[in-house]
Design a protein around this motif. Structure first.
Motif, PDB file in Angstrom:
ATOM      1  N   ALA A  16       0.854  -1.180   0.000  1.00 54.05           N
ATOM      2  CA  ALA A  16       0.000   0.000   0.000  1.00 54.05           C
ATOM      3  C   ALA A  16       0.890   1.229   0.000  1.00 54.05           C
ATOM      4  O   ALA A  16       1.899   1.258   0.693  1.00 54.05           O
ATOM      5  N   HIS A  17       0.521   2.188  -0.797  1.00 55.01           N
ATOM      6  CA  HIS A  17       1.266   3.437  -0.886  1.00 55.01           C
ATOM      7  C   HIS A  17       0.295   4.585  -0.744  1.00 55.01           C
ATOM      8  O   HIS A  17      -0.697   4.641  -1.469  1.00 55.01           O
ATOM      9  N   LYS A  18       0.602   5.491   0.174  1.00 53.26           N
ATOM     10  CA  LYS A  18      -0.274   6.627   0.453  1.00 53.26           C
ATOM     11  C   LYS A  18      -1.689   6.111   0.664  1.00 53.26           C
ATOM     12  O   LYS A  18      -1.941   5.326   1.551  1.00 53.26           O
ATOM     13  N   ASN A  19      -2.625   6.513  -0.195  1.00 57.06           N
ATOM     14  CA  ASN A  19      -4.016   6.083  -0.050  1.00 57.06           C
ATOM     15  C   ASN A  19      -4.394   4.982  -1.031  1.00 57.06           C
ATOM     16  O   ASN A  19      -5.565   4.723  -1.246  1.00 57.06           O
ATOM     17  N   ILE A  20      -3.406   4.334  -1.633  1.00 56.18           N
ATOM     18  CA  ILE A  20      -3.679   3.329  -2.653  1.00 56.18           C
ATOM     19  C   ILE A  20      -3.258   1.954  -2.153  1.00 56.18           C
ATOM     20  O   ILE A  20      -2.103   1.738  -1.822  1.00 56.18           O
ATOM     21  N   GLU A  21      -4.199   1.054  -2.133  1.00 60.43           N
ATOM     22  CA  GLU A  21      -3.903  -0.321  -1.727  1.00 60.43           C
ATOM     23  C   GLU A  21      -3.841  -1.206  -2.967  1.00 60.43           C
ATOM     24  O   GLU A  21      -4.719  -1.154  -3.826  1.00 60.43           O
ATOM     25  N   VAL A  22      -2.797  -2.001  -3.046  1.00 65.84           N
ATOM     26  CA  VAL A  22      -2.629  -2.933  -4.153  1.00 65.84           C
ATOM     27  C   VAL A  22      -3.055  -4.314  -3.649  1.00 65.84           C
ATOM     28  O   VAL A  22      -2.519  -4.807  -2.664  1.00 65.84           O
ATOM     29  N   SER A  23      -4.007  -4.908  -4.340  1.00 61.20           N
ATOM     30  CA  SER A  23      -4.528  -6.201  -3.900  1.00 61.20           C
ATOM     31  C   SER A  23      -3.480  -7.293  -4.052  1.00 61.20           C
ATOM     32  O   SER A  23      -2.546  -7.196  -4.850  1.00 61.20           O
ATOM     33  N   GLU A  24      -3.667  -8.340  -3.292  1.00 58.60           N
ATOM     34  CA  GLU A  24      -2.778  -9.499  -3.384  1.00 58.60           C
ATOM     35  C   GLU A  24      -2.855 -10.112  -4.781  1.00 58.60           C
ATOM     36  O   GLU A  24      -1.835 -10.501  -5.356  1.00 58.60           O
ATOM     37  N   LEU A  25      -4.048 -10.166  -5.337  1.00 54.65           N
ATOM     38  CA  LEU A  25      -4.239 -10.711  -6.678  1.00 54.65           C
ATOM     39  C   LEU A  25      -3.431  -9.924  -7.709  1.00 54.65           C
ATOM     40  O   LEU A  25      -2.746 -10.501  -8.543  1.00 54.65           O
ATOM     41  N   LEU A  26      -3.476  -8.610  -7.627  1.00 52.96           N
ATOM     42  CA  LEU A  26      -2.727  -7.757  -8.547  1.00 52.96           C
ATOM     43  C   LEU A  26      -1.225  -7.911  -8.330  1.00 52.96           C
ATOM     44  O   LEU A  26      -0.454  -7.994  -9.298  1.00 52.96           O
ATOM     45  N   SER A  27      -0.796  -7.973  -7.093  1.00 50.90           N
ATOM     46  CA  SER A  27       0.625  -8.168  -6.794  1.00 50.90           C
ATOM     47  C   SER A  27       1.152  -9.476  -7.369  1.00 50.90           C
ATOM     48  O   SER A  27       2.226  -9.520  -7.964  1.00 50.90           O
ATOM     49  N   ILE A  28       0.381 -10.538  -7.225  1.00 47.78           N
ATOM     50  CA  ILE A  28       0.791 -11.852  -7.728  1.00 47.78           C
ATOM     51  C   ILE A  28       0.843 -11.847  -9.254  1.00 47.78           C
ATOM     52  O   ILE A  28       1.790 -12.351  -9.859  1.00 47.78           O
ATOM     53  N   ALA A  29      -0.178 -11.271  -9.898  1.00 48.49           N
ATOM     54  CA  ALA A  29      -0.212 -11.226 -11.358  1.00 48.49           C
ATOM     55  C   ALA A  29       0.959 -10.414 -11.908  1.00 48.49           C
ATOM     56  O   ALA A  29       1.572 -10.800 -12.914  1.00 48.49           O
ATOM     57  N   ALA A  30       1.284  -9.303 -11.263  1.00 50.19           N
ATOM     58  CA  ALA A  30       2.416  -8.480 -11.699  1.00 50.19           C
ATOM     59  C   ALA A  30       3.729  -9.229 -11.508  1.00 50.19           C
ATOM     60  O   ALA A  30       4.606  -9.197 -12.377  1.00 50.19           O
ATOM     61  N   GLU A  31       3.840  -9.906 -10.386  1.00 44.98           N
ATOM     62  CA  GLU A  31       5.056 -10.681 -10.111  1.00 44.98           C
ATOM     63  C   GLU A  31       5.267 -11.768 -11.168  1.00 44.98           C
ATOM     64  O   GLU A  31       6.398 -11.998 -11.599  1.00 44.98           O
ATOM     65  N   LYS A  32       4.190 -12.408 -11.602  1.00 43.58           N
ATOM     66  CA  LYS A  32       4.291 -13.430 -12.645  1.00 43.58           C
ATOM     67  C   LYS A  32       4.797 -12.841 -13.958  1.00 43.58           C
ATOM     68  O   LYS A  32       5.388 -13.531 -14.765  1.00 43.58           O
ATOM     69  N   LYS A  33       4.545 -11.550 -14.168  1.00 44.63           N
ATOM     70  CA  LYS A  33       5.015 -10.856 -15.371  1.00 44.63           C
ATOM     71  C   LYS A  33       6.367 -10.171 -15.124  1.00 44.63           C
ATOM     72  O   LYS A  33       6.795  -9.364 -15.934  1.00 44.63           O
ATOM     73  N   SER A  34       6.978 -10.459 -13.981  1.00 45.45           N
ATOM     74  CA  SER A  34       8.266  -9.861 -13.585  1.00 45.45           C
ATOM     75  C   SER A  34       8.188  -8.347 -13.480  1.00 45.45           C
ATOM     76  O   SER A  34       9.109  -7.628 -13.873  1.00 45.45           O
ATOM     77  N   ILE A  35       7.073  -7.858 -12.946  1.00 46.93           N
ATOM     78  CA  ILE A  35       6.866  -6.427 -12.743  1.00 46.93           C
ATOM     79  C   ILE A  35       6.859  -6.157 -11.247  1.00 46.93           C
ATOM     80  O   ILE A  35       6.108  -6.796 -10.504  1.00 46.93           O
TER      81      ILE A  35
END
Length: 131
Positions: A22-41
């Motif tokens: 989470a950054h400032k007022n923005i929360e990044v979901s676990e699903l989004l984090s995992i999908a980005a990680e799979k794309k090496s992002i």
């Protein structure tokens, strides 16, 4: 022996909780984090850079492509990002994109505005700027 089981359970619990950011007022979901990680992002690093005003990062994060439910979460992040950095800064950052890229961002804005949980947004129409 019981203490070992407690330690194992604690370890499992803690390791399952660190895949979101989470950054400032923005929360990044676990699903989004995992999908980005799979794309090496490194989504959280990219988001942090975009929040600091880096126009290349703003453009890059806006043009990431995610399918299904991950796209909904990503759309919410983009809407929240725009609210944090301001529409003017955001539009300056994506000014020179193609028509297809505008369509992609427009799709994310649609779902981000509809399904995002940001009370600051009452179905604003940011699409008019991307036409």
């Amino acid at each position: 022996m019981e203490n070992i089981y407690r330690l194992i359970l604690l370890f499992i619990f803690l390791s399952s909780c660190n895949s979101t950011c989470a950054h400032k007022n923005i929360e990044v979901s676990e699903l989004l984090s995992i999908a980005a990680e799979k794309k090496s992002i490194d989504y959280c690093k990219l988001l942090n850079s975009a929040l600091s005003g880096n126009e290349d990062s703003i453009k890059e994060i806006s043009l990431l492509e995610f399918d299904d439910a991950v796209g909904y979460d990503h759309g919410s992040v983009i809407v929240d990002l725009i609210l944090e950095i301001g529409e003017e800064k955001y539009l300056r950052s994506i000014f020179m994109i193609s028509k297809e890229e505008k369509y992609l961002i427009n799709s994310y804005l649609d779902v981000g505005l509809i399904y995002g949980n940001n009370p600051k947004v009452d179905k604003k129409d940011l699409k008019k700027y991307l036409s």
